[in-house]
Design an enzyme around this catalytic site. Structure first.
Site, mmCIF file in Angstrom:
data_model
loop_
_atom_site.group_PDB
_atom_site.id
_atom_site.type_symbol
_atom_site.label_atom_id
_atom_site.label_comp_id
_atom_site.label_asym_id
_atom_site.label_seq_id
_atom_site.Cartn_x
_atom_site.Cartn_y
_atom_site.Cartn_z
ATOM 1 N N CYS A 25 0.846 -1.192 0.000
ATOM 2 C CA CYS A 25 0.000 0.000 0.000
ATOM 3 C C CYS A 25 0.881 1.242 0.000
ATOM 4 O O CYS A 25 2.118 1.144 0.030
ATOM 5 C CB CYS A 25 -0.925 0.013 1.221
ATOM 6 S SG CYS A 25 -0.031 0.124 2.788
ATOM 7 N N CYS A 28 3.431 1.519 2.768
ATOM 8 C CA CYS A 28 4.698 0.807 2.534
ATOM 9 C C CYS A 28 5.656 1.664 1.717
ATOM 10 O O CYS A 28 6.868 1.668 1.951
ATOM 11 C CB CYS A 28 4.431 -0.512 1.801
ATOM 12 S SG CYS A 28 3.420 -1.690 2.731
ATOM 13 N N ASP A 469 13.662 25.999 -32.035
ATOM 14 C CA ASP A 469 14.871 26.315 -32.788
ATOM 15 C C ASP A 469 14.512 26.244 -34.273
ATOM 16 O O ASP A 469 13.528 25.606 -34.651
ATOM 17 C CB ASP A 469 15.968 25.309 -32.444
ATOM 18 C CG ASP A 469 17.195 25.480 -33.313
ATOM 19 O OD1 ASP A 469 17.692 26.612 -33.423
ATOM 20 O OD2 ASP A 469 17.636 24.475 -33.906
ATOM 21 N N ASP A 686 17.477 20.651 -31.410
ATOM 22 C CA ASP A 686 18.166 19.427 -31.819
ATOM 23 C C ASP A 686 19.680 19.551 -31.824
ATOM 24 O O ASP A 686 20.379 18.565 -32.024
ATOM 25 C CB ASP A 686 17.712 19.005 -33.223
ATOM 26 C CG ASP A 686 18.370 19.847 -34.301
ATOM 27 O OD1 ASP A 686 18.448 21.083 -34.118
ATOM 28 O OD2 ASP A 686 18.813 19.273 -35.314
ATOM 29 N N ASP A 690 21.548 24.232 -28.661
ATOM 30 C CA ASP A 690 20.237 24.246 -28.009
ATOM 31 C C ASP A 690 20.280 23.639 -26.611
ATOM 32 O O ASP A 690 19.311 23.769 -25.860
ATOM 33 C CB ASP A 690 19.208 23.461 -28.843
ATOM 34 C CG ASP A 690 18.997 24.063 -30.221
ATOM 35 O OD1 ASP A 690 19.008 25.308 -30.316
ATOM 36 O OD2 ASP A 690 18.837 23.308 -31.184
#
Length: 797
Positions: A25, A28, A469, A686, A690
């Site tokens: 549960c 725990c 970008d 990418d 960046d």
């Protein structure tokens, strides 16, 4: 696919994953997290209740070697063992695919065996109650019912009782504690009533049997549903074959385990087989299905020098692949680990449920004690009509379900207190968020969307502003031929034909490509790529000379005279005349950000080749979808003003939404400024430049065809090169968080309604009494409901 790579975790961050057994549960989860966070060297902990997994980030300053990491893992495992939880590293030998399935099957068999035993005892108990109508029958005696109850506690209920006791000893009561107290109190009270009839209590031997039967049934159904939540990830794990056909020096093949392969080995992939390794095609041509990794529906053409990844499906013909990575080092294995870490990292919305679940069991114990005392000392005297007349001889009577009365104040108080203990469901609170996050992370991975954590999914659902970008993100990031234009009066005098020869665009492109064959310039590659796409035949140039930074000239067999291709200014300097109309056209093309090459033969200009970084095909569609979702957007680029403005105009951006000639630090400053004035900001990029902005943004999104550093800095990686996935994944995140909220509302609402009902709130008014067996069924139903609701989540088509 051949140009993409898969992101990996930051190598500077030391972290481990542990499989933990024994959590039942949310309480725990709190116990495990609080134990782990106090250990030396542990920086951050996140425990996933759904898949019983802990993600532990360690202090890299404490860990200097792999041996230190191994020692730290052993200390953590030993510490968890002290409080009753069994742990093992996620990627040890016992966690490999070969050992995973037998271990799962063994676990299922143990649960199934316990369930069958408990249900068999429950059926015998029901038969015994029905036999009460047959005087003298052995099945109606208290001996029989006491034996069934004892077998239930010592057999299928023993594990629950032990875990419940362990939780009490570490002062962290759990769901097992609540169930074990309910079962044992009914059993002990029944034994006392049986051995000392003068106390005047009823026997409840049927209650432990029925409670354990329904609780174990609920656990089994919940476990089955929980297993289905990880279906997508399990299927991805099974994509990687465990054996491969190794090509020996003699040319023969032999089936060997994939983990025994090393870089440089060559393996044979038959048509219809999954590719077991990451590598490069050395021989053969075939179509390869990569949809299981990137979500791309169309197969790619695999030929020599094409890079392929484990898990792809060879469709048509035999391929020979040289191994680069195998086993746990493949990109597929890294994706699986990334998704598992994402499932382990919690969403912030889960923190409230965890805090409540951690204290929930204690609150329920207090409520159960209060309920027992109230109905024993006060309730039956305030509302005496809730009782029924007690028989003169206390026997093991048949207990009815909803609406039944009790024969003594003690029987009523005990029955209601047990119902409170059993109906409470910290499991639903603990499962509400991780079930949805686990399903979402697996489904997203199957589409090529890799989240780094549940917190990332929650952040993605809150995004209102996106910054892109330009180069490599909104555009393809590589120059391509966009047009070949003939100049007016395109003709060359030919002495052999005694007349003028007019040239077609394909002939001009073939001439330029023939001259550029030896060049490594990106523009030369663009011309060669276009000629290959059109299937043009090329000639071998002679007396070729390269003018660095300007162009190339040489002789071609099928053309009489000197051929040139290069910058128009260079051709003018060699004596080529360019008319004013052509110069105006050059200026117009350059205003749109294009690079121009001029092609000439002898003293005549033949045509202009336009080279541009082309906009991605789905860019307009993706941006329109984002605008429809209410997103504001902008472009930040290091490119020149004219190129950025032209792209912005084409994609319907205003001048206020554009930034150009920006350094990486300036991009980062723009992101921070947007965050202050707008709110949560996503950055899509990418490239290396960046990476700072991706790391600073609330949500960094990297396109999978980008650089590795960009992917390592991003929170979300989209494999492949489709921008349309961005609005799809953001919409998916929103729907995921809606499911989380639905589950939390149900989990809190269930307990707010069920607990007062179990405590007898409605008993004085309409006689509704929630018996312990019904309470156990409701508890199981509440947990299963949140899991089934999570399973209704799907990805957008």
């Amino acid at each position: 696919m051949s140009n993409s790579s898969i992101p990996v975790s930051n190598p500077s961050m030391k972290s481990i994953l542990l499989d933990i057994e024994g959590m039942k549960c949310g309480g725990c989860v709190q116990t495990v997290e609080q134990r782990l966070i106090t250990l030396p060297g542990v920086r951050q902990v996140s425990v996933n209740f759904l898949n019983r997994m802990a993600w532990i980030e360690l202090d890299p300053e404490v860990l200097q070697t792999n041996q230190d990491l191994s020692i730290q893992s052993s200390n953590i495992i030993a510490s968890l063992s002290e409080i009753g939880f069994t742990a093992r590293p996620r990627y040890d030998e016992a966690s490999s695919i070969d050992n995973l399935l037998p271990r799962v099957q063994k676990n299922w068999w143990q649960q199934w065996r316990q369930l069958i035993m408990a249900l068999s005892l429950l059926i015998l108990s029901v038969i015994g109650h029905l036999a009460n109508q047959l005087p003298g029958s052995l099945l109606s005696t208290l001996w029989f019912h006491a034996t069934l109850a004892s077998l239930a506690l010592l057999g299928p209920g023993r594990e629950i009782l032990v875990r419940g006791l362990q939780a009490i000893l570490v002062k962290r009561p759990s769901m097992d504690t609540l169930v074990s107290l309910g079962v044992s109190s009914a059993y002990i009270a029944s034994m006392v009533a049986w051995i000392w009839p003068q106390v005047g209590w009823q026997c409840f031997f049927n209650e432990p049997v029925m409670l354990l039967g329904f609780v174990l049934l609920g656990h089994f159904l919940e476990e089955r549903a929980r297993f289905r939540t990880g279906y997508a990830l399990n299927q991805m794990t099974l994509l990687q074959p465990q054996n491969a056909l190794l090509i020996l020096n003699s040319g023969a093949t032999r089936s060997v385990p994939v983990i025994s392969l090393v870089a440089g080995d060559q393996v044979q992939i038959l048509a219809g087989d999954r590719i077991p390794v990451d590598g490069t095609v050395r021989n053969g041509t075939s179509a390869v299905d990569v949809s299981s990794l990137t979500g791309e529906p169309l197969p790619i053409e695999a030929k020599p020098k094409t890079k392929l990844f484990a898990g792809s499906l060879n469709l048509e013909a035999t391929l020979i692949i040289e191994v680069e990575k195998a086993g746990s080092t493949t990109n597929l294995a890294r994706i699986v680990r990334l998704v598992e870490r994402a499932q382990a990292r919690k969403a912030p919305i889960q923190s409230l449920a965890d805090r409540v679940a951690g204290r929930f069991s204690i609150a329920v114990l207090i409520l159960a004690i209060t309920t027992f005392i109230f109905w024993l000392r006060l309730g039956v005297y305030i509302w005496p009509y809730v009782m029924i007349s007690a028989p003169s001889v206390h026997t093991h009577g048949i207990h009815k379900s909803l609406g039944s009365g009790a024969e003594t104040p003690f029987a009523l108080a005990l029955q209601l207190a047990i119902a409170v203990l059993v109906v409470a469901c910290p499991c639903a609170l603990g499962l509400a968020t991780p079930t949805v996050i686990t399903v979402a992370a697996g489904l997203a991975a199957s589409r090529g969307w890799l989240f780094r954590g549940g917190d990332v999914i929650e952040t993605a659902a809150q995004i209102k502003h996106i910054v892109f970008d330009k180069t490599g993100t909104l555009t393809l990031g590589k120059p391509m031929v966009s047009s070949v234009e003939l100049v007016p009066d395109n003709k060359v005098e030919n002495s052999e034909l005694k007349g003028a020869v007019f040239y077609k665009p394909t002939e001009i492109l073939s001439m330029a490509a023939s001259l550029e064959q030896q060049s490594r310039h990106p523009i030369a590659h663009a011309i060669l790529h276009e000629s290959q796409r059109l299937g043009l035949s090329l000639s071998v140039p002679s007396h070729c000379r390269i003018e660095v930074g300007s162009g190339v000239e040489g002789f071609l067999d099928q053309y009489q005279g000197l051929c040139r291709v290069g910058r128009p200014e260079w051709l003018i300097s060699t004596g080529i005349r360019i008319s004013p109309n052509v110069m105006d056209r050059l200026s117009c093309l350059r205003d749109h950000g294009a690079s121009i090459l001029a092609v000439s033969l002898n003293e005549s200009l033949l045509g202009l080749i336009t080279i541009e970084d082309q906009v991605r095909q789905d860019a307009v569609q993706a941006l329109n979808k984002l605008r429809y979702m209410g997103m504001s957007m902008g472009i930040l680029s290091g490119d020149g003003q004219r190129a950025v403005e032209n792209l912005g105009c084409y994609l319907n951006f205003t001048s206020f939404e554009l930034g150009w000639e920006l350094l990486p630090q300036e991009k980062l400053e723009h992101i921070l400024l947007h965050h202050q004035h707008i709110g949560p900001v996503a950055m899509v990029g990418d490239g290396i430049n960046d990476a700072p902005a991706l790391a600073a943004a609330d949500l960094g999104i990297a396109i999978g065809t980008g650089t590795q550093i960009a992917q390592d800095s991003a929170d979300l990686v989209i494999l492949g090169n489709k921008l349309i996935d961005i609005p799809l994944v953001l919409n998916f995140s929103r729907r995921t968080m809606n499911k989380v909220r639905q589950n939390l509302i149900w989990a809190f609402g269930y307990n707010l309604i069920a607990l007062p009902l179990a405590a007898g709130f409605l008993l004085p008014y309409n006689g509704v009494l929630l018996s312990p067996p019904w309470a156990a069924l409701l508890m199981a139903f509440s947990s299963i409901t949140v899991v089934l609701n999570a399973l209704t989540l799907d990805t957008p088509k």
